[in-house]
Scaffold this motif. Structure first.
Motif, short mmCIF file in Angstrom:
data_model
loop_
_atom_site.label_atom_id
_atom_site.label_comp_id
_atom_site.label_asym_id
_atom_site.label_seq_id
_atom_site.Cartn_x
_atom_site.Cartn_y
_atom_site.Cartn_z
N THR A 111 10.48 7.94 2.40
CA THR A 111 9.49 7.54 1.39
C THR A 111 9.17 6.05 1.52
O THR A 111 8.03 5.63 1.39
CB THR A 111 10.05 7.81 -0.03
N CYS A 112 10.19 5.27 1.79
CA CYS A 112 9.98 3.84 1.98
C CYS A 112 10.82 3.40 3.17
O CYS A 112 12.02 3.11 3.03
CB CYS A 112 10.37 3.06 0.72
N ILE A 113 10.17 3.38 4.31
CA ILE A 113 10.89 3.08 5.56
C ILE A 113 11.51 1.69 5.51
O ILE A 113 12.52 1.42 6.17
CB ILE A 113 9.94 3.26 6.77
N ALA A 114 10.92 0.81 4.71
CA ALA A 114 11.43 -0.56 4.61
C ALA A 114 12.88 -0.59 4.14
O ALA A 114 13.64 -1.51 4.49
CB ALA A 114 10.56 -1.40 3.66
N LEU A 115 13.30 0.43 3.38
CA LEU A 115 14.67 0.46 2.85
C LEU A 115 15.71 0.44 3.96
O LEU A 115 16.82 -0.05 3.78
CB LEU A 115 14.89 1.71 1.99
N ARG A 116 15.37 1.01 5.10
CA ARG A 116 16.34 1.10 6.19
C ARG A 116 16.25 -0.09 7.14
O ARG A 116 17.02 -0.18 8.10
CB ARG A 116 16.11 2.41 6.97
N MET A 117 15.33 -1.00 6.89
CA MET A 117 15.05 -2.00 7.90
C MET A 117 15.73 -3.36 7.77
O MET A 117 15.73 -4.12 8.76
CB MET A 117 13.54 -2.16 8.04
N MET A 122 0.81 -1.22 0.00
CA MET A 122 0.00 0.00 0.00
C MET A 122 0.84 1.27 0.00
O MET A 122 2.02 1.27 0.33
CB MET A 122 -0.92 0.00 1.23
N LYS A 123 0.19 2.37 -0.36
CA LYS A 123 0.77 3.70 -0.23
C LYS A 123 0.37 4.29 1.12
O LYS A 123 -0.67 3.93 1.67
CB LYS A 123 0.27 4.60 -1.36
N THR A 141 17.02 -8.64 3.05
CA THR A 141 16.98 -7.66 1.96
C THR A 141 15.54 -7.23 1.71
O THR A 141 14.60 -7.93 2.08
CB THR A 141 17.52 -8.28 0.65
N VAL A 142 15.40 -6.07 1.07
CA VAL A 142 14.07 -5.62 0.64
C VAL A 142 13.73 -6.39 -0.63
O VAL A 142 14.42 -6.25 -1.65
CB VAL A 142 14.07 -4.11 0.36
N SER A 143 12.70 -7.20 -0.58
CA SER A 143 12.36 -7.99 -1.77
C SER A 143 11.26 -7.33 -2.60
O SER A 143 11.14 -7.60 -3.79
CB SER A 143 11.94 -9.40 -1.37
N GLU A 144 10.47 -6.48 -1.98
CA GLU A 144 9.39 -5.78 -2.68
C GLU A 144 9.17 -4.41 -2.04
O GLU A 144 9.38 -4.25 -0.84
CB GLU A 144 8.06 -6.54 -2.55
N ALA A 145 8.72 -3.46 -2.86
CA ALA A 145 8.23 -2.19 -2.32
C ALA A 145 6.93 -1.89 -3.06
O ALA A 145 6.84 -2.11 -4.28
CB ALA A 145 9.23 -1.07 -2.49
N GLY A 146 5.94 -1.42 -2.33
CA GLY A 146 4.66 -1.10 -2.95
C GLY A 146 4.10 -2.23 -3.80
O GLY A 146 3.39 -1.99 -4.78
N VAL A 189 5.50 4.42 0.55
CA VAL A 189 5.12 3.04 0.22
C VAL A 189 5.63 2.04 1.27
O VAL A 189 6.65 2.28 1.90
CB VAL A 189 5.66 2.59 -1.17
N GLY A 190 4.90 0.95 1.39
CA GLY A 190 5.32 -0.15 2.25
C GLY A 190 6.27 -1.07 1.52
O GLY A 190 6.60 -0.84 0.35
N GLY A 191 6.73 -2.09 2.20
CA GLY A 191 7.66 -3.00 1.56
C GLY A 191 7.72 -4.35 2.26
O GLY A 191 7.12 -4.54 3.33
N LEU A 192 8.41 -5.26 1.63
CA LEU A 192 8.53 -6.62 2.14
C LEU A 192 10.01 -6.91 2.34
O LEU A 192 10.83 -6.60 1.47
CB LEU A 192 7.95 -7.58 1.09
N ILE A 193 10.34 -7.50 3.48
CA ILE A 193 11.73 -7.86 3.74
C ILE A 193 11.82 -9.37 3.87
O ILE A 193 11.04 -9.99 4.60
CB ILE A 193 12.24 -7.14 5.00
N ALA A 194 12.77 -9.94 3.14
CA ALA A 194 13.00 -11.38 3.19
C ALA A 194 14.31 -11.63 3.93
O ALA A 194 15.29 -10.93 3.71
CB ALA A 194 13.07 -11.95 1.79
#
Lengths: 324, 324, 324, 324
Positions: free
Chosen positions: D297-303, C226-227, D151-156, D175-180
């Motif tokens: 913009t995409c907090i997942a990038l730092r996670m 989601m956004k 790693t970030v496997s997906e964003a949005g 945007v949200g994201g997925l971390i694997a």
């Protein structure tokens, strides 16, 4: 472990000659008015300076580095840090070969594989109790109007404490002492038996204070000599007050509303000025050890406020757990 | 709370006159050979029957209901249950109006809003210690070759224990006692200071045993009367043995490889045969209370094995935590 | 460990084919009306019997063996025991050589040195969840009027659950499922971040249920797609209600007063009826394994009440911790 | 609570705009080589700077203030402090009237009676994760040769992460994201079921990271759609390796020696640049909220490095608990 408490939980860290020592409280309730200044009186009571205490003087200035906002606790961890100053970098390497009798030198080195910080006793220094005293001030605010008062009742086996201290100073020796503590305005119902009786948790906290080797509640060891007909505390009023207080205010591990009364035995500190014969683990034979430095003639003199702090910390935890 | 320990964790439940009492161990290592029979000797030592102990006799037969398979512990929780038998359903309602001095009647009723089971002291009964003793047997297997031996060293202030018991029986009174415990073959390095010093955790466990009101290590309260030059234990051998043992085998909260030595003070039990004057909370005035029933003249006589059990439980936890 | 919770603490024990399984609650508040009968409905929901569940039927009759007096909880540990019945003593020794894929046979044997009880999965059996369900009933009473409702929302990827079950039965196969849970009447302020956020502690409890492999709150995995402008839940009323509930009722780890919403993924059970090719650790080569016995076609069908129980246990702990 | 772990225990404190944030480790083994420099790479990975991360840049320089001596951990608590810099003291009072949707503003204020520090999210700031990352570095040393890679496997919702970020930047949206995360070289036998399964404790830690709303192991939510015959991971070698890894390396809550595999869902951050309609709790009606400031913009990038840190912390605890 360096963590103590269930709902009001204290975490301690630091070494005597490291950069700092500190304490952090997990579970500190929000809305308690607090300033660094509030800690002054209790820290002052712990401090050296009086006759019979060490000449190592430190500012002991507390820095509250988290958990405080606009003069009130926030409910987030409250952290207090003390910078170490006035450190004399003497040589501690000799204590590897000849660990000081009565100190943690030998056991810490064995347990931590020689990696422990030996300077000034490292993490085993009485200096760690600074954090206890600071947290104790906050705990005292939480348990108000419960009031705690500890005093030195004996030194070297005598109630004439000043005279014993003078004598020990002249003999260049150290003495142990006895601390008596009385807690008033205690509500009925604190304590979480079976295992977390008031006696259990208080003793747990008190025995973590360096140099304490005995704890007794109410009549304590004298109770072992008594008859049942002498020991029982008869109830005398509708609020559960008792005629005597041999139980020290605790029945079945739960506070009974009478004064909480206990005593702790403090051994003499271990850094005696005399030369001692002890084992040299490098040469593998007996040897003479002389310990230099500035030390407390009667370490018990500095401990009443520490005993009060531990008591307040334990009672704050019980109080918060007891809320329904 | 009824849970104690960090890696070897005991959970206790039950009431004196309920259906059963029991104990469950969380964190029991797998592969320990065990049968219900192994518990017999220690349970027998706790049991009444000797002169000076109560005439309430129970089979105290343990049922291991989980965690055992093919004669070995499995690593899953090990649970031991004892059915309550030989219960005399006397009338406990009188103790609502007149809580027995020295008992938990008053504090338990206040803390639990009157919902506690009052029969035979309910959850506050010494009967709960059955579970401690049973778990202690398993703990002793874990810490082998560490050896624990507790004995009654005094009753009513005298070392002539038998004579004191006879006298108390004739006077229809009860007496307190002193238990001395010595632990041999202790390795260096047990204990987890700052807060989980050997003294702290042992005292925590010991003070959860009903009737214990004092704990001291090594010289203990005598240390408060000593000079530093007298108290220090000089090292005398490469394995850290000391000439004296005023520290009770613990420096800086960590075992130093010498014998672990401590004493506990046991108050006289509270159910005295004499009539007592105490407050009647229903009539709101002083009244006479007479307690019927079968009781221990010297409850300390049954406690050495309980003290050993708690000690073993604490040392098992330290041992398992210490493994690297 | 087999202990969970901070103030309302559950302890579980037992094995599938041992004498009994049970649960004990440490920290159960006094004064809760309770009978064994109160447990019936929830235990019934967990039970097999429906199409798609195992044909191993047990009475699942609870025995409350401590902590209950005159129909109310006492404040002392409340212990519930279930005797194991209808046990078929089949031969589990084959699973030493060929541990069943997906089961704990291999890991348990490795971790516990082969001393684990292998019969029926031993301590790893889903039967242990009986204790969870029983304790959940008491937790539900504590948190009232908070209401928890979990249902199977999907099986085998479809919302036509019954059809999927029939199909799997015909194929002699098993299927996974999805459970959705909604909690209503949740007060603002439950949760103890940083580490004990509502999500953290709930997930901790939920992932201890055998077969659960995923947990998501609110929009959950969809939120990752989601956004920000879509995801934020705008507040719309003075009591903090929000227009949408993508957060699942939790902000910053603390309940926000909206419905608590989460889903859990349940894998298919592992005891498939088909023959499987897997490693034989005795012959050291691949081999054919056929598992006999009675099993659940869709284990998820029996799990809503278990999910509810864990949720209630977690919320009871948060509720009791939150009291000021 | 701000404490996590049983034998390797982390304590976190601090606020976004307070004086400092920090972490202390209780139970850190002695003898681990460590310098502040060792923390650099991991702290750098968490840092902003990349396209799609906030322009608030901080030095993030760690100060190890206890537990380190001569380049090695001592066994005493290891404490790491970060001073807060580059703080813009904007006005947070508006968020009292209009708590930001998706933030902890509302829940923290309600839970802590308005005493929480609101500046920059206070104790609820993602900045607290600095301490996690620092402690994670030490945990990684403890568990070596276990290796963790997130790693970030997906964003949005897309694997073309860079493109999604650009698009979101142009739309002034988040945007949200997925971390694997994959963990290799995992020994068999980590995990302490029933309640402390690998999934349970990992999920507990992971869900304490702000913005994580879903956790799944192995096939995870896809397992709910699978048949048993598809899902089971057949063993194929003497060391327990499996042909597939739908279980994510965990059977019965215990690591099975295959790779530990899991994914976490990260919601979009809540401080969107667009104006939002939300409730004004002072005027008691809907109102427009515009949030100024520098955001991710995409907090997942730092996670990923934060996810790795939590994983390392959990595995370090399991490793130390597992030692026999």
């Amino acid at each position: 472990m360096n963590t103590f408490g269930r709902k009001f939980r204290i975490h301690l860290w630091g070494e005597s000659h490291g950069e700092s020592i500190g304490a952090s409280i997990d579970g500190c309730p929000p809305g308690i008015p607090l300033s660094e200044n509030d800690l002054h009186n209790n820290l002052q009571r712990r401090k050296s300076g009086a006759r019979g205490t060490t000449s190592r003087m430190e500012a002991d200035k507390p820095h509250i580095i988290s958990g405080l906002y606009n003069g009130f606790t926030t409910g987030a961890p409250l952290t207090i840090m003390f910078l170490n100053e006035n450190i004399r970098s003497s040589d501690y390497s000799q204590f590897k070969a000849m660990p000081r009798p009565g100190h943690a030198d030998y056991t810490a080195s064995q347990k931590y594989g020689g990696f422990n910080d030996p300077r000034g006793g490292g993490h085993f220094s009485g200096r760690l109790t600074l954090g206890l005293v600071a947290v104790g001030v906050i705990a005292k605010k939480i348990i108000d109007p419960i009031n705690i008062r500890a005093t030195v009742s004996e030194a070297g086996g005598s109630t004439c404490v000043d005279r014993i201290i003078e004598q020990a100073l002249q003999e260049n020796d150290l003495v142990g002492g006895l601390i008596a503590c009385t807690v008033t305005n205690v509500p009925v119902g604190l304590g979480e038996p079976f295992f977390d009786s008031v006696e259990s948790v208080l003793a747990h906290g008190l025995f973590s204070i360096p140099a304490i080797k005995g704890v007794e509640f109410g009549a304590g060891f004298a109770a072992a000599k008594m008859k049942g007909s002498e020991h029982n505390d008869a109830f005398v009023s509708p609020d559960g007050k008792t005629a005597t207080n041999n139980a020290g205010g605790i029945n079945g591990g739960i506070s009974n509303g009478n004064n909480l009364v206990f005593r702790v035995a403090v051994k003499p500190a271990s850094s005696i000025g005399h030369a001692q014969q002890t084992f040299n683990f490098e040469t593998n034979k007996m040897d003479t050890l002389e310990i230099q430095g500035r030390h407390d003639t009667c370490i018990a003199l500095r401990m009443p406020v520490i005993v009060e702090a531990v008591t307040a910390i334990v009672l704050a935890d019980f109080t918060l757990l007891n809320h329904k």
